[in-house]
Design a protein around this motif. Structure first.
Motif, PDB file in Angstrom:
ATOM      1  N   HIS A 132      25.670 -13.689  14.465  1.00 51.69           N
ATOM      2  CA  HIS A 132      25.063 -12.439  13.402  1.00 51.69           C
ATOM      3  C   HIS A 132      24.979 -12.578  12.688  1.00 51.69           C
ATOM      4  O   HIS A 132      23.786 -13.018  12.477  1.00 51.69           O
ATOM      5  N   TYR A 133      24.363 -10.624  12.091  1.00 47.89           N
ATOM      6  CA  TYR A 133      23.300 -10.926  12.061  1.00 47.89           C
ATOM      7  C   TYR A 133      22.696 -10.163  10.688  1.00 47.89           C
ATOM      8  O   TYR A 133      21.394  -9.698  10.364  1.00 47.89           O
ATOM      9  N   GLU A 134      23.083 -10.799   9.781  1.00 45.86           N
ATOM     10  CA  GLU A 134      22.967 -11.335   8.618  1.00 45.86           C
ATOM     11  C   GLU A 134      21.150 -11.549   8.985  1.00 45.86           C
ATOM     12  O   GLU A 134      21.311 -13.371   9.145  1.00 45.86           O
ATOM     13  N   ARG A 135      20.275 -11.652   7.873  1.00 46.00           N
ATOM     14  CA  ARG A 135      19.370 -12.254   7.592  1.00 46.00           C
ATOM     15  C   ARG A 135      19.550 -12.674   5.863  1.00 46.00           C
ATOM     16  O   ARG A 135      19.368 -11.893   5.009  1.00 46.00           O
ATOM     17  N   MET A 136      19.036 -14.032   5.721  1.00 44.99           N
ATOM     18  CA  MET A 136      18.905 -14.368   4.453  1.00 44.99           C
ATOM     19  C   MET A 136      17.609 -14.445   4.397  1.00 44.99           C
ATOM     20  O   MET A 136      17.376 -15.416   4.879  1.00 44.99           O
ATOM     21  N   ARG A 160       8.069 -10.569   3.096  1.00 49.77           N
ATOM     22  CA  ARG A 160       6.720  -9.497   2.478  1.00 49.77           C
ATOM     23  C   ARG A 160       6.832  -8.384   2.942  1.00 49.77           C
ATOM     24  O   ARG A 160       7.148  -7.781   1.740  1.00 49.77           O
ATOM     25  N   ASN A 161       7.435  -7.828   4.145  1.00 51.20           N
ATOM     26  CA  ASN A 161       7.890  -6.507   4.873  1.00 51.20           C
ATOM     27  C   ASN A 161       9.183  -6.198   4.712  1.00 51.20           C
ATOM     28  O   ASN A 161       8.533  -4.557   4.508  1.00 51.20           O
ATOM     29  N   VAL A 162      10.211  -6.679   4.430  1.00 57.00           N
ATOM     30  CA  VAL A 162      11.348  -6.210   4.773  1.00 57.00           C
ATOM     31  C   VAL A 162      11.994  -7.427   3.495  1.00 57.00           C
ATOM     32  O   VAL A 162      12.911  -6.480   2.747  1.00 57.00           O
ATOM     33  N   MET A 163      12.246  -8.234   2.676  1.00 56.55           N
ATOM     34  CA  MET A 163      12.816  -8.693   2.022  1.00 56.55           C
ATOM     35  C   MET A 163      12.155  -8.384   0.729  1.00 56.55           C
ATOM     36  O   MET A 163      12.787  -8.556  -0.389  1.00 56.55           O
ATOM     37  N   GLN A 164      11.168  -8.127   0.136  1.00 57.18           N
ATOM     38  CA  GLN A 164       9.776  -8.018  -0.794  1.00 57.18           C
ATOM     39  C   GLN A 164      10.668  -6.701  -1.134  1.00 57.18           C
ATOM     40  O   GLN A 164      10.086  -4.982  -1.040  1.00 57.18           O
ATOM     41  N   LEU A 165      10.450  -6.360  -2.522  1.00 58.05           N
ATOM     42  CA  LEU A 165      11.172  -5.075  -3.811  1.00 58.05           C
ATOM     43  C   LEU A 165       9.574  -4.553  -4.342  1.00 58.05           C
ATOM     44  O   LEU A 165       9.239  -5.370  -3.960  1.00 58.05           O
ATOM     45  N   SER A 202      18.551 -10.338  -2.025  1.00 64.02           N
ATOM     46  CA  SER A 202      19.370 -11.721  -1.703  1.00 64.02           C
ATOM     47  C   SER A 202      19.445 -12.030  -0.025  1.00 64.02           C
ATOM     48  O   SER A 202      19.200 -13.268   0.874  1.00 64.02           O
ATOM     49  N   ALA A 203      19.486 -10.316   0.997  1.00 64.03           N
ATOM     50  CA  ALA A 203      20.102 -10.135   2.306  1.00 64.03           C
ATOM     51  C   ALA A 203      19.858  -9.140   2.461  1.00 64.03           C
ATOM     52  O   ALA A 203      18.988  -8.165   1.811  1.00 64.03           O
TER      53      ALA A 203
END
Length: 658
Positions: free
Chosen positions: A261-265, A310-315, A322-323
């Motif tokens: 299941h492709y969510e990344r938390m 750093r590259n995907v999750m940081q705003l 969160s995910a």
């Protein structure tokens, strides 16, 4: 009336366009149900949940279903990440009606909030014994009209059972080496010998369990660390991990880690990074693989997760989302996981899966701590990037979530803050992350803030959220104690207790250690019996049972930072034979800093002399009298505050551990 368009939660906003007349969680919805004398439908999910998306498309976007729902119910939409206590209360109630718990959680309740029926995903048409959603709505409506007394009795019985279960004793003595080894052996017996991990499908990363295995160390099968390492390397080489962007998916539907299941938390990836960093420390690291190959493979996985955070999750604000969603558009078609089948080049022409850019204080604490700990272990440019990301996140969370009036905010979106109460999870996870950041940067102020958070949650030696329970639940007698069980993340109780243990290790006082021990004793009776569900608690219990090893290396304030900075290369110098720019092969200060980073210790810090003084002045006894003797980098290794003579060379430090 559209009540969700201005909601803080991206999950609620995604439902704002539904024809369903949704209410957000709050008193207004229950007042409307009382006034109309209709039951309440609670739909609980989160923004990146695949089956939540499916039910939204199939049922909540259907005008016919929505019309029936609006006429016969008051519908409430809840983001489980914004209101974890609401989710926990209704998830516990749902367990009386179904064993298949998960999200979306669909609960039916009286206007007083008491659940009388619940399920999860309901399809638009009956499938394999699962009734159609509209049929469920009709059946509940009929029962409400014709058998109201039975529904009230069921709701009362469920509420009574939950209240009774909340006082069940889970206490016991803290486990010793034998009990901890037995828990490791129990997990080893459940290891999948072919694909790695524990049990069959579905298969989860269970990062808290891996942390316990690392903390426990030895087991009859060859070592808890070895088992943790095998599991991580198996996951890292499997479809559970995205090889392009480096992050792990939430779970796999098959035993071989395929069909995830492709969510990344944020939580999974932060906790896994932390475990990877711990596996790269210590001379007695797991022996499943040898030498540089082992470290290179672990470091490769850790580097990928760090880059993902750093590259995907940081705003842009510095906080962490969160995910990341399981779905996205690929060539104009909605797809679950299609984005991750693309190469790096192919992804550049497709939109990335959306982020749930809600910032949660506790979850950001996990990311801050993991990146800071990773930086402290590896050094070099990777460390610089990780530490910069952790520092930016801390600045954002501390500025927005710790209010001037003393209030502690759980969730924010942009500059807006939620009215959801902060939980023990928020306190403990953020405090723990700030302690990691203090040790990685040498800035005592982060540790001082962490101590203040823990102090705010300590009441008569026990942990309790300063904001209290959710007021809507509390007013109806539906608030449950903080659930000590752990799945994807450590419990709030464990997180607070671990932060307290680490404050004690820094010399903040024995009362923090007493609080940590008391908290863990409250769950020790059940934790040792169910290690797969209490990984975080057992990890802390293992660390409480182990010798307390403290290591502080002090570098001179006035020395060249390139020659002593643990994250820098040795200074380039002129050599009459080799010419300009020759880098000496050996620099004692850098060698000592590197040895400090990888040394097996309960707490490790590399600080300047002035930073050590700041820690000491702030009340952290471990740093008192720590100086760079003779103007050279100096390591102080202690066991429970009893310290060996200071050393200035890496080999001398290694000798102290033998």
């Amino acid at each position: 009336m559209n009540r969700l368009a201005s909601a803080l939660s991206p999950y609620l906003r995604s439902h704002a366009g539904n024809p369903v007349d949704w209410y957000p969680w709050g008193e207004e919805a229950f007042a409307a149900a009382r006034e109309r004398d209709v039951p309440v439908l609670l739909s609980i999910g989160y923004a990146t949940c695949h089956w939540c998306h499916v039910m939204a498309r199939e049922s909540f976007s259907d005008p016919g279903v929505a019309a029936y729902l609006n006429e016969h119910f008051v519908a409430i939409k809840v983001d489980r990440e914004e209101h974890p206590d609401v989710d926990a209360s209704y998830l516990a109630a749902a367990s009386a009606f179904t064993k298949q718990l998960g999200w979306p959680l669909t609960a039916f309740a009286t206007p007083e909030g008491r659940a009388f029926y619940a399920g999860t995903y309901f399809p638009p048409r009956a499938v394999q014994g699962v009734p159609a959603f509209l049929d469920v709505l009709v059946a509940v409506t009929d029962a409400w009209r014709e058998r109201r007394g039975e529904l009230d009795d069921t709701a009362a019985a469920v509420a009574e059972a939950l209240a009774a279960s909340s006082v069940t004793s889970t206490e016991g003595p803290l486990p010793g080496a034998a009990e901890l080894a037995a828990a490791v052996a129990s997990l080893a017996a459940d290891e999948d010998p072919v694909h790695g991990g524990f049990g069959g499908a579905p298969k989860f990363p269970v990062a808290p369990v891996l942390d316990f295995l690392v903390a426990a160390g030895a087991a009859p099968d060859g070592g808890g660390r070895a088992l943790a390492e095998r599991t991580l390397l198996a996951m890292g080489a499997s479809p559970l991990r995205d090889p392009v962007e480096g992050g792990f998916f939430r779970y796999a539907t098959r035993a071989d880690w395929s069909e995830p299941h492709y969510e990344r938390m944020l939580t999974d990836n932060a906790l896994l990074l932390r475990v990877l960093a711990e596996l790269m420390t210590g001379a007695d690291a797991a022996d499943a693989l040898d030498g540089l190959d082992r470290l290179d493979r672990l470091d490769g996985l850790a580097s990928g997760v760090s880059a993902f955070l750093r590259n995907v999750m940081q705003l842009p604000s510095g906080g962490f989302a969160s995910a990341q969603d399981s779905e996205s558009d690929v060539d104009g078609e909605r797809s679950e996981g299609g984005y991750y089948a693309l190469t790096a080049d192919e992804r550049t022409s497709q939109p990335s899966p959306a982020l749930d850019d809600k910032v949660l204080a506790g979850w950001n604490g996990l990311a801050i701590g993991a990146l800071a700990r990773y930086a402290a272990v590896v050094g070099g440019p990777e460390a610089d990037d990780a530490l910069a990301a952790a520092t930016r996140a801390a600045a954002h969370v501390l500025a927005l979530h710790l209010r001037a009036d003393g209030a502690f905010v759980r969730a924010s979106l942009g500059d807006a803050v939620s009215d959801a109460v902060a939980t023990l999870e928020d306190v403990g996870m953020l405090a723990g992350g700030l302690i990691d950041l203090a040790l990685a940067t040498g800035e005592a102020s982060y540790a001082v803030t962490a101590r203040g958070l823990v102090d705010g949650a300590l009441v008569d030696g026990r942990f309790a959220p300063s904001g209290g329970a959710d007021p809507v639940l509390a007013s109806r007698g539906l608030a449950l104690p903080d659930d000590p069980a752990e799945g994807a993340t450590p419990s709030g109780l464990t997180s607070c207790a671990d932060a307290a243990r680490r404050l004690a290790a820094l010399g903040a006082g024995d009362r923090y250690l007493d609080a940590a021990r008391s908290a863990m004793a409250s769950v020790a009776g059940i934790a040792v019996q169910r290690p797969i569900a209490f990984g975080g608690s057992l990890a802390l219990m293992a660390r409480l049972d182990a010798p307390l090893v403290q290591l502080v290396t002090v570098v001179p304030d006035a020395a060249s930072t390139a020659s002593v900075d643990p994250f820098a290369e040795p200074t380039a110098v002129f050599d009459p034979l080799l010419g300009e720019g020759f880098r000496p092969a050996f620099d004692p200060a850098v060698e000592l800093a590197d040895a400090t980073r990888r040394h097996a210790a309960s707490v490790t810090a590399i600080v300047t002399g002035s930073q050590a003084l700041a820690f000491a002045d702030a009340g952290f006894e471990l740093f008192e009298g720590r100086t760079a003797t003779g103007g050279e980098a100096t390591a102080y290794r202690c066991e429970s505050f009893v310290c060996a003579l200071p050393v200035r060379a890496a080999d001398a430090l290694a000798a102290l551990a033998r």
